[in-house]
Design an enzyme around this catalytic site. Structure first.
Site, short mmCIF file in Angstrom:
data_model
loop_
_atom_site.label_atom_id
_atom_site.label_comp_id
_atom_site.label_asym_id
_atom_site.label_seq_id
_atom_site.Cartn_x
_atom_site.Cartn_y
_atom_site.Cartn_z
N GLY A 73 0.80 -1.23 0.00
CA GLY A 73 0.00 0.00 0.00
C GLY A 73 0.84 1.28 0.00
O GLY A 73 2.06 1.24 0.19
N GLN A 75 1.09 3.71 2.08
CA GLN A 75 1.79 4.07 3.33
C GLN A 75 2.51 2.85 3.92
O GLN A 75 2.64 2.71 5.13
CB GLN A 75 0.81 4.65 4.36
CG GLN A 75 0.47 6.10 4.15
CD GLN A 75 1.70 7.02 4.20
OE1 GLN A 75 2.68 6.76 4.90
NE2 GLN A 75 1.65 8.09 3.43
N SER A 76 2.97 1.95 3.06
CA SER A 76 3.55 0.70 3.53
C SER A 76 4.92 0.88 4.19
O SER A 76 5.85 1.44 3.59
CB SER A 76 3.68 -0.25 2.33
OG SER A 76 4.58 -1.28 2.64
N ASN A 77 5.04 0.33 5.39
CA ASN A 77 6.35 0.29 6.06
C ASN A 77 7.27 -0.70 5.37
O ASN A 77 8.48 -0.52 5.30
CB ASN A 77 6.15 -0.13 7.53
CG ASN A 77 5.25 0.83 8.25
OD1 ASN A 77 5.50 2.03 8.27
ND2 ASN A 77 4.16 0.32 8.82
N LEU A 79 7.48 -1.40 2.19
CA LEU A 79 8.12 -0.84 0.99
C LEU A 79 9.26 0.12 1.36
O LEU A 79 10.28 0.18 0.68
CB LEU A 79 7.09 -0.12 0.12
CG LEU A 79 5.99 -1.00 -0.47
CD1 LEU A 79 5.06 -0.16 -1.36
CD2 LEU A 79 6.57 -2.16 -1.27
#
Ligand SMILES: Cc1ncc(COP(=O)(O)O)c(C=O)c1O
Length: 336
Positions: A73, A75-77, A79
């Protein structure tokens, strides 16, 4: 170490501290509370991922891969950390933002993707469409594109080998924690783990059982229903046990999972999450993220207030990181 047979690349700052939170305990009139500071695990704002990527990148580098392709997503941590790890090791990171259009405010993790120089691709469909054939066709097309240019891509996704390796990383975390419990002279009743896919919780469940600890893992679901997460925790744990040749196996009786605190939805700010974040910040000077640890702490507070947790208990919150997402929730956090 239980997972020594798996390839591993050093990326994280380990061991992370185990700290007691006496002022928070006082404020809640509740159990002894400890926090496992995996938010200080290194790379870019820490979390559960630096541990996981030690094994994922270990596997990728052993296979000679030079491009990491990862969907998640906006706001992915995950990534953020895959890109930080790739940068540190000198390989390329291509991130696929599910549900992203390119029009979002560059805040929180999205800002960091830009600063870290990730190659960003947009997949404009449901944020959590991880088993969507269209998403996998898109991932395959990105992979083929890199192969055609002479690269060897590695796809990072918990439905693939990364899930097993992420679980194994947390078996290693369970060993680290067991040594810290012994040093502190405690055997906590519960270990609270924010749970998305259940990969992180699964490693603790297997690790504690294998080591003979009676601390019960409590997975707090933030996204998927408890039944699904419980199935996945069991599956991931047993896949690791099998791969490592351990005699220990995990069943539903070995851990708890609840989805009582998911509502009103993934990452949506509520007064309970806001209170949980402010309590840690004002009593202990520690920031929790809104989507995972804020929600998990809201669950712990509910269990204290309902009488399920008392002064007789000792609990640990595994701080799995994710703090940059706070900045994407600035207005909700100050009540606007
Ligand atoms: C900060 C944070 N905590 C917890 C989790 C959940 O971990 P798992 O998917 O292993 O259950 C994630 C997953 O993305 C995360 O980013």
């Amino acid at each position: 170490m239980i997972c020594d047979s798996l390839p591993r690349t050093r990326l994280a700052d380990l061991p992370t501290p185990l700290e007691e939170a006496p002022r928070l305990s006082d404020a809640l009139g509740g159990p002894r509370i400890f926090i496992k500071r995996d938010d200080r695990s290194g790379l870019c704002f820490g979390g559960n991922k630096p541990r996981i990527f030690e094994y994922v990148f270990g596997d990728a580098l052993q296979q000679g891969c030079d491009v990491m392709i990862t969907p998640a997503g906006v706001q992915s941590n995950h990534l953020r950390e895959v890109t930080a790890a790739a940068n540190k090791l000198g390989v390329k990171s291509v991130i696929i933002l599910c549900g992203g259009t390119g029009q979002e405010e560059p805040q929180g993790n999205l800002l960091l993707f830009h600063l870290l120089g990730a190659e960003i691709r947009y997949f404009d469909k449901d944020l959590h469409a991880y088993d969507d054939p269209e998403l996998w066709a898109y991932i395959d097309s990105v992979k083929a594109e890199y192969e055609a240019r002479g690269h060897k891509p590695y796809i990072v996704h918990f439905s693939l080998r990364s899930g097993l390796l992420g679980s194994a990383a947390h078996v290693t975390a369970a060993e680290e924690l067991a040594a810290q419990f012994a040093e502190a002279g405690i055997e906590p009743d519960y270990l609270y783990v924010p749970s998305g896919s259940g990969v992180t919780a699964s490693g603790y469940v297997l690790g504690f059982k294998h080591l003979g600890l009676r601390t019960r893992v409590m997975g707090i679901c933030v996204l998927w229903p408890a039944e699904q997460v419980a199935r996945d925790v069991e599956r991931h744990a047993n896949e690791v046990a099998e791969e490592l040749g351990l005699a220990t196996r995990v069943g539903p009786e070995d851990f708890s999972v609840t989805d009582k605190y998911i509502s009103p939805g993934y990452g949506v700010m509520t007064p309970e999450v806001n209170e949980a974040i402010r309590l840690w910040a004002t009593r202990e000077g520690i920031l929790l993220d809104p989507s995972y640890n804020g929600k998990t702490m809201a669950g712990i507070i509910d269990q204290i207030r309902s009488g399920a947790l008392t002064r007789e208990h000792t609990v640990v919150l595994v701080h799995t990181g994710g703090v940059p997402a706070l900045f994407a929730q600035n207005r909700a956090l100050i009540g606007e």
